[in-house]
Design an enzyme around this catalytic site. Structure first.
Site, PDB file in Angstrom:
ATOM      1  N   LYS A 126       0.840  -1.208   0.000  1.00 47.81           N
ATOM      2  CA  LYS A 126       0.000   0.000   0.000  1.00 47.81           C
ATOM      3  C   LYS A 126       0.867   1.246   0.000  1.00 47.81           C
ATOM      4  CE  LYS A 126      -3.675  -2.598   2.091  1.00 47.81           C
ATOM      5  NZ  LYS A 126      -2.809  -3.755   2.497  1.00 47.81           N
ATOM      6  N   ASP A 171       7.185   0.480  10.374  1.00 47.87           N
ATOM      7  CA  ASP A 171       6.943  -0.928  10.733  1.00 47.87           C
ATOM      8  C   ASP A 171       7.880  -1.279  11.877  1.00 47.87           C
ATOM      9  OD1 ASP A 171       5.151  -3.165   8.958  1.00 47.87           O
ATOM     10  OD2 ASP A 171       6.401  -3.930  10.576  1.00 47.87           O
ATOM     11  N   CYS A 231      -7.154  -7.594   6.808  1.00 45.02           N
ATOM     12  CA  CYS A 231      -7.434  -8.710   5.891  1.00 45.02           C
ATOM     13  C   CYS A 231      -8.026  -9.860   6.691  1.00 45.02           C
ATOM     14  CB  CYS A 231      -6.180  -9.123   5.129  1.00 45.02           C
ATOM     15  SG  CYS A 231      -4.848  -9.699   6.185  1.00 45.02           S
TER      16      CYS A 231
END
Ligand SMILES: C[S@@+](CC[C@H](N)C(=O)[O-])C[C@H]1O[C@@H](n2cnc3c(N)ncnc32)[C@H](O)[C@@H]1O
Length: 445
Positions: free
Chosen positions: A234, A252, A363
């Site tokens: 993304k 991250d 997800c």
């Protein structure tokens, strides 16, 4: 055509979404509101280049796995869809067998070959050049080095040619092994490996993930925070939608993951991405000072009201992922996600400018991580207003929380079985991973 010539893709890369397997979709009549975007006409040479690459590759030169069509997505202007073919019913089962684990099996169903360290077992007589059948050990009970035909629960995922003998694979330590152990020549599902295809221009991504990027809708010159970024699918999409102008800050939690984001950014020539190893939940600080130049924000944390858009593509239980051959997650782990996800939001809301957009995506399929989080966000941050999404290719949220019917219609849920999409939806929009998207605007309250 030279590849570079086709690339308006340089500033507008193509996302390639594959469909994972066929489903006889039992479609409901829930209305969707497809909102056509201005169409980016894809260079016909690009499509033909990709087709040729696949059709010439070994995977698609046999009848069992014919070359799949490549289709521009009817709504998403920067997405090509390559439907997965299969299952191919008439594949012969060879006497020489290879066992792999569920992760390797899922990779095979996504079009991968088998790297030598991924071979769990091989029958004693396997030599380089042999035709082999490949099975997945679904319960994780096959011991490494197993040499008989495995009699435990297993799933056939296709045939290949051994590129190494059993001895080559098991006579050295696993960490010293490299290279392809088995080349998949007739996988059960035909799914194109895109490894070397126009790697500076295309990114393989699940279709709903591409929708999330468009829903956030970043503009050139803006400051965008991608709070949970690796491997950067993304992040790179957002930077591309911004024509590489402005700043995309990608966070991250480990350096290895941050390196992956930067490798993907470099591969696509996206210089507006800066990635940091940083806990997204700590990305805001009253004391932080931000550089004035929007293209160089400096290291996290950031002061309040820094970003025009924030994406929280949260770590989640990933129950929507396909293909999936097994799941060993414990209930304790499943239940840990909602509270972990909530840790991220105070900072996400704080660093977002008033009047600007926050997108939350997962997800997974659970109510707690999806609609439940939206309910919690609206109760916890009165400044957040839930708003409709464009494009809208999924279906509404599920009932079971205090969200109203109107609010549920503003959520975008992709069920992996595909039956919650509108009756006019394109087949590629029904055959996707499970995914969830919610969009908010931060109001001055
Ligand atoms: C769903 S994945 C992100 C996928 C990514 N957005 C993409 O499209 O390629 C979630 C990511 O969140 C990361 N993560 C987990 N906890 C985090 C934290 N506290 N801060 C930042 N990232 C975190 C995980 O390492 C993982 O890479």
């Amino acid at each position: 055509m030279s590849v570079a010539g086709s690339i308006r893709l340089f500033s507008r890369h193509i996302r390639v979404a594959t469909r994972h397997c066929r489903y006889a979709a039992n479609m409901s009549s829930i209305p969707t509101s497809p909102a056509p975007l201005p169409r980016l006409s894809l260079d016909p040479d690009v499509e033909s280049h990709i087709k040729k690459t696949y059709c010439n590759s070994q995977e698609y030169s046999n009848k069992a796995a014919p070359c799949p069509p490549v289709e521009p997505h009817p709504v998403l202007p920067d997405v090509l869809v390559i439907p997965t073919t299969g299952p191919h019913p008439n594949l012969q089962h060879h006497t020489k067998e290879i066992m792999v684990d569920i992760h390797c099996g899922a990779a095979i169903l996504r079009g991968a070959h088998i790297f030598a360290p991924g071979v769990l077992g091989a029958t004693a007589d396997v030599q380089a050049g042999d035709q082999v059948s490949v099975y997945v050990d679904v319960e994780g009970k096959c011991l490494r080095g197993f040499q008989k035909p495995y009699s435990g629960p297993r799933v056939f995922v296709g045939n290949g040619v051994a590129r190494m003998s059993r001895d080559d694979i098991f006579s050295v330590a696993q960490e010293q092994l490299s290279g392809i152990g088995v080349e998949m020549t007739s996988p059960l599902y035909g799914c194109p490996p895109l490894n070397d295809v126009m790697s500076d221009s295309i990114f393989l991504q699940n279709l709903p993930s591409t929708v999330a990027g468009h829903v956030l809708d970043p503009q050139p010159g803006e400051r965008v925070l991608d709070m949970c970024a690796a491997p950067g699918g993304k992040t790179t999409h957002l930077a591309t939608l911004m024509s590489n102008q402005g700043a995309v800050i990608a966070l991250d939690k480990s350096q290895g993951k941050v390196d992956k984001v930067m490798a993907n950014a470099r591969r696509l020539g996206l210089t507006c991405i800066q990635a940091y190893m940083f806990d997204g939940g700590k990305a805001a600080s009253e004391a932080a000072v931000c550089e004035k130049d929007e293209t160089s924000l400096g290291d996290p944390p950031y002061p309040p009201n820094t970003f025009d858009r924030v994406l929280v593509d949260a770590p989640c239980s990933a129950l929507g992922q396909r293909p999936a051959l097994g799941n060993k997650m414990k209930l304790k782990t499943l239940k840990s996600y909602p509270s972990y996800q909530r840790r991220l939001f105070p900072a996400a809301v704080q660093v977002l400018k008033t009047g600007c957009t926050l997108v939350y995506s997962t997800c997974t399929l659970t109510l707690e991580e999806n609609e439940g989080q939206v309910e919690w966000l609206l109760n916890t941050f009165p400044c957040l207003e839930l708003v409709p999404q464009t494009p809208y290719l999924g279906g509404p949220g599920l009932s079971g929380t205090s969200l109203t019917q109107d609010q549920l219609q503003m959520l975008q849920r992709f069920e992996p079985w595909g039956d919650n999409r509108g009756e006019n939806s394109h087949p590629s929009d029904r055959d996707t991973i499970g995914f969830f998207i919610a969009k908010f605007i931060k109001r001055a309250r």
